[in-house]
Write a protein that holds these residues in place. Sequence first.
Motif: not given
Length: 50
Positions: A2-21
């Motif tokens: 919260a001190p950095v940004h009001h939304r939580m970013p989604l953190v993915l491992r490198a191998q999760e990027v393609r399935p996420w998309l």
Amino acid sequence: MAPVHHRMPLVLRAQEVRPWLEDEQTARRLLHETPPELERRETDGQLRLW
């Protein structure tokens, strides 16, 4: 986060990027998983996530 940004970013491992998309069912599952721990490493004076 919260001190950095009001939304939580989604953190993915490198191998999760393609399935996420490309796979809606996997993307929905990833939204509810605990994100990986982030590491801070210095490389030639620059910070990298991987």
